[in-house]
Design a protein around this motif. Structure first.
Motif, PDB file in Angstrom:
ATOM      1  N   VAL A  70      33.918 -23.833   0.366  1.00  0.00           N
ATOM      2  CA  VAL A  70      33.567 -23.501  -1.013  1.00  0.00           C
ATOM      3  C   VAL A  70      33.822 -24.729  -1.875  1.00  0.00           C
ATOM      4  CG1 VAL A  70      34.142 -22.072  -3.016  1.00  0.00           C
ATOM      5  CG2 VAL A  70      34.077 -21.040  -0.731  1.00  0.00           C
ATOM      6  N   VAL A  71      32.871 -25.057  -2.726  1.00  0.00           N
ATOM      7  CA  VAL A  71      33.024 -26.180  -3.645  1.00  0.00           C
ATOM      8  C   VAL A  71      33.219 -25.638  -5.059  1.00  0.00           C
ATOM      9  CG1 VAL A  71      31.977 -28.266  -4.576  1.00  0.00           C
ATOM     10  CG2 VAL A  71      31.597 -27.651  -2.173  1.00  0.00           C
ATOM     11  N   GLN A  72      34.348 -25.949  -5.636  1.00  0.00           N
ATOM     12  CA  GLN A  72      34.615 -25.588  -7.033  1.00  0.00           C
ATOM     13  C   GLN A  72      33.976 -26.658  -7.917  1.00  0.00           C
ATOM     14  OE1 GLN A  72      38.886 -25.348  -7.362  1.00  0.00           O
ATOM     15  NE2 GLN A  72      39.076 -24.181  -5.458  1.00  0.00           N
ATOM     16  N   ARG A  73      32.991 -26.275  -8.704  1.00  0.00           N
ATOM     17  CA  ARG A  73      32.271 -27.273  -9.486  1.00  0.00           C
ATOM     18  C   ARG A  73      31.729 -26.653 -10.776  1.00  0.00           C
ATOM     19  NH1 ARG A  73      26.718 -26.642  -8.847  1.00  0.00           N
ATOM     20  NH2 ARG A  73      26.063 -25.276  -7.120  1.00  0.00           N
ATOM     21  N   GLU A 114      35.879 -30.121  -7.091  1.00  0.00           N
ATOM     22  CA  GLU A 114      35.084 -31.149  -7.760  1.00  0.00           C
ATOM     23  C   GLU A 114      35.108 -30.975  -9.277  1.00  0.00           C
ATOM     24  OE1 GLU A 114      31.176 -31.322  -6.062  1.00  0.00           O
ATOM     25  OE2 GLU A 114      31.909 -32.101  -4.138  1.00  0.00           O
ATOM     26  N   LEU A 115      36.089 -30.233  -9.770  1.00  0.00           N
ATOM     27  CA  LEU A 115      36.273 -30.075 -11.211  1.00  0.00           C
ATOM     28  C   LEU A 115      37.111 -31.230 -11.748  1.00  0.00           C
ATOM     29  CD1 LEU A 115      37.088 -26.261 -11.041  1.00  0.00           C
ATOM     30  CD2 LEU A 115      34.958 -27.264 -11.903  1.00  0.00           C
ATOM     31  N   GLY A 163      42.082 -33.003  -3.693  1.00  0.00           N
ATOM     32  CA  GLY A 163      40.670 -32.759  -3.464  1.00  0.00           C
ATOM     33  C   GLY A 163      40.300 -31.517  -2.707  1.00  0.00           C
ATOM     34  N   ARG A 164      41.146 -31.091  -1.786  1.00  0.00           N
ATOM     35  CA  ARG A 164      40.788 -29.930  -0.965  1.00  0.00           C
ATOM     36  C   ARG A 164      42.037 -29.269  -0.398  1.00  0.00           C
ATOM     37  NH1 ARG A 164      36.550 -31.858   2.673  1.00  0.00           N
ATOM     38  NH2 ARG A 164      36.130 -33.261   0.908  1.00  0.00           N
ATOM     39  N   ARG A 165      41.880 -28.025  -0.021  1.00  0.00           N
ATOM     40  CA  ARG A 165      42.967 -27.279   0.607  1.00  0.00           C
ATOM     41  C   ARG A 165      42.349 -26.170   1.447  1.00  0.00           C
ATOM     42  NH1 ARG A 165      48.492 -26.568  -0.731  1.00  0.00           N
ATOM     43  NH2 ARG A 165      49.396 -24.688   0.198  1.00  0.00           N
ATOM     44  N   THR A 166      42.951 -25.902   2.590  1.00  0.00           N
ATOM     45  CA  THR A 166      42.466 -24.840   3.469  1.00  0.00           C
ATOM     46  C   THR A 166      43.383 -23.629   3.360  1.00  0.00           C
ATOM     47  OG1 THR A 166      41.469 -26.414   5.006  1.00  0.00           O
ATOM     48  CG2 THR A 166      41.925 -24.207   5.851  1.00  0.00           C
ATOM     49  N   TYR A 167      42.776 -22.479   3.074  1.00  0.00           N
ATOM     50  CA  TYR A 167      43.490 -21.208   2.967  1.00  0.00           C
ATOM     51  C   TYR A 167      43.144 -20.346   4.181  1.00  0.00           C
ATOM     52  CZ  TYR A 167      44.236 -22.412  -1.972  1.00  0.00           C
ATOM     53  OH  TYR A 167      44.608 -23.031  -3.146  1.00  0.00           O
ATOM     54  N   THR A 168      44.157 -19.726   4.760  1.00  0.00           N
ATOM     55  CA  THR A 168      43.963 -18.865   5.928  1.00  0.00           C
ATOM     56  C   THR A 168      44.339 -17.434   5.574  1.00  0.00           C
ATOM     57  OG1 THR A 168      44.460 -20.689   7.438  1.00  0.00           O
ATOM     58  CG2 THR A 168      44.623 -18.460   8.330  1.00  0.00           C
TER      59      THR A 168
END
Length: 505
Positions: A70-73, A114-115, A163-168
């Protein structure tokens, strides 16, 4: 220099005290907040078709898990006809994409920021390990390396990623309507308001085997109020010199445009059959008492925050606070083609919410079974740990407190043993929708009464508590050790420090 939360609260003390004195008293019963009016030209109601959020597709799958990105933008969307609104959206959508997943099958989501602000993602209602729960200081800083100083000036001690993070999400829970949203410390309100929220639906075999409406007769209704500036941009009364809102709006921000699935007062064409609606109140502070303005239709509740009820419960109206979910069946077979059925909010003098147009008669093989689930009410246990959580304004600062304390991420207000029932008592001064992370709970009673109130059935993770009310709930945490939160889900209250941390051990 940007002020810290404590500095901001202290500086705001005089004005805030005046603003809060009448909170819950002068406001219309059932609401806690101040009305924010749009400057834009608003459309007539029932002109915009009801959109349905798109379902997110995995980028890959294996035997045990599905993997998503998912890209937050930012994105420019037409929310009000003829105007453009810049949103902060998951994949640039408002609301974000819907995750439709299976109980017991792991969902892995890589969130890319990407915000130009830092973010945190919380799966609301999720039985989630602590590193993926959305601790408010576990920030994803912007991928471009930039950030606004007010987001970072007083935030430290979390597990920040660039920049990014993985949620499980293990999804080891019953079928239910969950949702995900931003949970950044001090900035949850404005960031959810601008678009960082979406649905996460969990399904299981028990629910699949019921003869409920399915396919295009199962529709999410994500209700949220927003205000718009003259150019179509969102209006939000953010504080000028730090986190939180202008003192006038510390009770909560209530806006004058009702959006359903991101559309203003939409209209939807239906067959004269039963429909299943998964209703989420994604507003920052507004409550709704949903009702049909005409005809015989009622809401037959089949599920709550945490999944199916044991038996259906029929309501003439539904009172839904921020973050609550109601899973309901509505039978339109009692209407004729050409009829129109309007949903209104009785807490706001029957203000419009949306409209259904009956298009045609059709075959309907669905039904509402008398028994929905193996869920059963857990009897009140004896000899268990009891804890009291008091939700109040003021104290040593001008914001909102739990047990007299502003949120401090370094302080655990409780240590809770896994796999043991506890009875938690919530006490309020004014309206507060109280949310507990990690585990669902059962409401035991209100004001000393053990008979459940009309909207307290089933497993819940958010309970609406009225002014000067005492509510008891039964809760048991399992599987995951770590830091979690209890807080008010009036997002302005949350941002103004009405959170408390606890630790499961």
């Amino acid at each position: 220099m940007k002020m810290s939360r404590r500095g901001f609260l202290a500086a705001s003390a005089g004005a805030a005290t005046l603003a809060l004195t009448g909170c819950g008293e002068e406001a219309k019963p059932g609401q806690a907040g101040e009305l924010l009016r749009s400057k834009a030209k608003l459309p007539a109601p029932f002109q915009v078709p009801l959109p349905v959020p798109s379902v997110k597709k995995p980028i890959r799958s294996d035997a045990k898990a599905d993997y998503y990105r998912v890209v937050q933008r930012k994105a420019s969307l037409e929310i009000l006809p003829g105007l453009r609104t810049e949103v902060m959206g998951y994949d640039g959508l408002f609301p974000g994409p819907t995750f439709d997943v299976r109980s017991g099958r792991t969902t892995v989501v890589e969130q890319i920021n990407e915000l130009d602000v830092s973010t945190v993602v919380h799966l609301h209602g999720g039985h989630t390990p602590a590193p993926s729960d959305g601790w408010p200081l576990d920030l994803i800083t912007p991928a471009n390396g930039g950030h606004t100083s007010e987001h970072m000036g007083h935030m430290s001690g979390g597990d920040m990623t660039m920049g990014r993070r993985t949620y499980t999400y293990p999804n080891t829970q019953r079928a239910a309507t969950l949702w995900y949203h931003d949970h950044t410390m001090d900035y949850t309100g404005p960031q959810v308001y601008r678009g960082l929220f979406g649905l996460h639906l969990i399904r299981d075999d028990e629910e699949d085997n019921l003869p409920l409406p399915k396919g295009d007769r199962e529709i999410p209704l994500v209700i949220a109020d927003r205000a718009f500036d003259a150019d179509g941009s969102f209006l939000y009364p953010a504080a000028k010199d730090g986190p939180g809102v202008e003192p006038t709006y510390m009770e909560g921000v209530i806006a004058d445009v009702t959006l359903v699935n991101g559309a203003p007062w939409p209209v939807h064409e239906v067959d004269a059959v039963r429909y299943r609606f998964r209703i989420l109140n994604a507003s920052n502070a507004r409550r709704y008492e949903l009702a049909f303005s005409n005809g015989p239709a009622t809401f037959v509740q089949i599920g709550s925050d945490g999944g199916l009820l044991d038996v259906p419960v029929e309501h003439q109206t539904i009172v839904i606070a921020p973050a609550e979910r109601f899973d309901v069946i509505v039978d339109f077979s009692q209407y004729q083609p050409g009829d129109e059925v309007t949903v209104v909010n009785k807490l706001d003098n029957n203000a419009n919410v949306m409209r259904f147009k009956i298009a045609r008669k059709a075959v309907d093989e669905s039904r509402i079974p008398a028994k929905l689930s193996s869920y059963a009410v857990t009897p009140r246990p004896a000899g268990v740990v009891r804890r009291e959580w008091r939700f109040r304004r003021g104290g040593g600062h001008s914001g909102w407190t739990i047990n007299g304390k502003a949120f401090d991420p370094a302080v655990m207000q409780a240590q809770v043993k896994l796999d043991q029932y506890e009875i938690w008592t919530f006490v309020t001064d004014v309206h507060h929708p109280v949310h507990v992370h990690l585990a669902p709970f059962q409401v035991l009673g209100r004001g000393g009464k053990t008979k459940l109130a009309e909207y307290d059935h089933g497993w819940k993770d958010t309970v609406d508590i009225r002014p000067a009310e005492v509510v008891e709930v039964l809760v048991r945490f399992t599987a995951h050790k770590g830091k979690y939160l209890i807080h008010c889900h009036n997002l302005e209250h949350e941002d103004m420090a009405m959170m408390a941390a606890f630790e499961t051990i």
